[in-house]
Design an enzyme around this catalytic site. Structure first.
Site, PDB file in Angstrom:
ATOM      1  CG  HIS A  19     -10.952   2.587  -0.721  1.00 52.16           C
ATOM      2  ND1 HIS A  19      -9.716   2.989  -0.244  1.00 52.16           N
ATOM      3  CD2 HIS A  19     -11.572   1.986   0.349  1.00 52.16           C
ATOM      4  CE1 HIS A  19      -9.600   2.666   1.035  1.00 52.16           C
ATOM      5  NE2 HIS A  19     -10.709   2.050   1.416  1.00 52.16           N
ATOM      6  CG  ASN A  66     -12.570  -2.424   6.438  1.00 54.23           C
ATOM      7  OD1 ASN A  66     -11.941  -1.711   5.656  1.00 54.23           O
ATOM      8  ND2 ASN A  66     -13.524  -1.941   7.218  1.00 54.23           N
ATOM      9  CG  ASN A 112      -9.740   0.540   7.824  1.00 54.52           C
ATOM     10  OD1 ASN A 112      -9.082   0.684   8.855  1.00 54.52           O
ATOM     11  ND2 ASN A 112     -10.872   1.200   7.603  1.00 54.52           N
TER      12      ASN A 112
END
EC number: 3.1.1.29
Length: 239
Positions: A19, A66, A112
């Protein structure tokens, strides 16, 4: 001025996660192109420098993935930028590991971090999609992206980061095609025509065949016996 945003999660725990490939890309750009030291601002880490003729601000939001849009929106408003002045580098499940694509605007595809940026600045910003592959099952995605890159990934990951860094001046200038060419030269280098690979198999030479013997001349035909009568032979002589 251009704003390059790399997406990821802050802290050593997440530093090598899939990520966080956006953070990794910005770190490589900052190192290779002599950007100033990272410092805290806009709810994230920023570094300033130049890519070619363009002044560029690198931003790594520290709001966690997020809420990335909070940091990006704050920086955009401070510098009075348009969303089209912003390029976001992020991990992409829908691209195979090592694949890179550029995209102008569009949806967030369930990412997200992009979803949060959409909420704060709209959808008109540019993206650099850095492929990490898909685990195959939707329920496995969270564990996959929050897991470190495998050792087997190191070679292609290094090639991608080098290619992105080398192409960054073109990206800052808005030339996506030349940026992608720089990436391709690292991730899929052309093979030299005189490489060391196995040469093509040669067709074995055929052994020379001896020349065919010359045809023998046809044997002379034996003369037929003269069946004329003596009188006929005499007549024929005086014709």
């Amino acid at each position: 001025m251009r704003l390059f945003v790399g997406l990821g999660n802050p802290g050593a725990k997440y530093a090598r996660n899939r990520h966080n490939i956006g953070f990794m890309a910005l770190d490589r750009i900052a190192e290779d192109h002599g950007f100033g030291p990272w410092r805290v601002k806009f709810q994230g880490q920023i570094a300033e420098g130049r890519l070619g003729r363009e002044k560029v601000l690198l931003l790594k939001p520290e709001t966690f993935m997020n809420r990335s849009g909070q940091s990006v929106g704050e920086a955009m408003r401070f510098y009075k930028l348009d969303s089209t002045d912003i390029t976001v580098l992020h991990d992409e499940l829908d691209l195979a590991p090592g694949k890179v694509k550029v995209k102008a605007g569009g949806g967030h595809a369930g990412h997200n971090g992009l979803r949060s940026i959409h909420d704060h600045i709209g959808a008109a910003y540019d993206r650099v999609r850095l492929g990490i592959g898909h685990p195959g099952r939707k329920e496995a995605v969270a564990g996959y992206v929050l897991h470190d890159f495998a050792r087997a990934d190191e070679d292609w990951l290094e090639d991608v980061l080098r290619g992105v860094s080398e192409g960054a001046p073109h990206l800052a200038a808005g030339d996506g095609a030349r940026f992608m060419n720089s990436v391709a030269l690292r991730t899929a280098p052309p093979r030299p025509s005189t490489g060391t690979g196995r040469p093509p198999a040669k067709t074995p030479a055929r052994a020379e065949e001896p020349p065919a013997p010359a045809a023998s001349p046809a044997p002379a035909t034996a003369p037929l016996p003269d069946a004329r009568s003596p009188l006929q032979k005499l007549v024929d002589r005086f014709k």
